[in-house]
Design a protein around this motif. Structure first.
Motif: not given
Length: 124
Positions: A59, A66, A69-70, A72-74, A76-77, A80
Motif C-alpha cells: 500500500c 494504511t 486498517k486491518k 481485509n481493508d488493506l 480491498k484497497d 480497488d
C-alpha cells in the motif's frame, strides 16, 4: 532481489523466497494478466497469503493510506487500486493517440505542476 521484492509488493504478490522464486512469481503474474486480458475482473492476486506488513508495504508503495486498517481493508484497497489501474490502462489502449503529450509527461513535470497548483500540502 530487492527490486524483485518491490515489484512483487506492487503487484500484490508474496515477497518471500529466493530470486528465482520471485522471478517465477512475477512471470506467472504477467502471463496471467496477458492471457486474461488487462480489463478482466477474473485477475487472481496473492493478497490473502501476504502478511499484514507486506500488505502495508504494498500500500505504501502505491501511496495508499494504511493507518488503522486491518488486513481485509488493506486487501480491498489494493484490489480497488488494481482495478483502477486496469481501467486506466484499458482507456489508454483504446485511445493511444488521444493526448499523447499528457501520457508521456515526466515525473518532474507532474511534481512541478502539483507544487504550482498547490494540490498537495506536502509539496509546498
Amino acid at each position: 532481489a530487492g527490486e524483485l521484492k518491490i515489484l512483487c509488493k506492487e503487484y500484490g504478490l508474496k515477497v518471500s523466497g529466493k530470486k528465482a522464486e520471485l522471478q517465477q512469481r512475477l512471470r506467472g503474474h504477467f502471463q496471467l494478466m496477458a492471457s486474461s486480458g488487462s480489463g478482466s475482473d477474473s485477475v487472481i492476486d496473492d493478497y490473502k497469503s501476504m502478511t499484514v506488513q507486506d500488505l502495508r508495504d504494498a500500500c505504501k508503495a502505491r501511496s495508499i493510506e494504511t493507518k488503522g486498517k486491518k488486513k481485509n481493508d488493506l486487501i480491498k484497497d489494493l484490489r480497488d487500486d488494481d482495478s483502477f489501474a486496469r481501467e486506466i490502462s484499458a482507456e489508454i489502449m483504446k485511445n493511444p493517440q488521444k493526448d499523447s503529450s499528457a501520457t508521456y509527461r515526466t515525473i518532474s513535470e507532474l511534481l512541478e505542476e502539483a507544487v504550482d497548483t498547490g494540490e498537495n500540502d506536502a509539496l509546498k
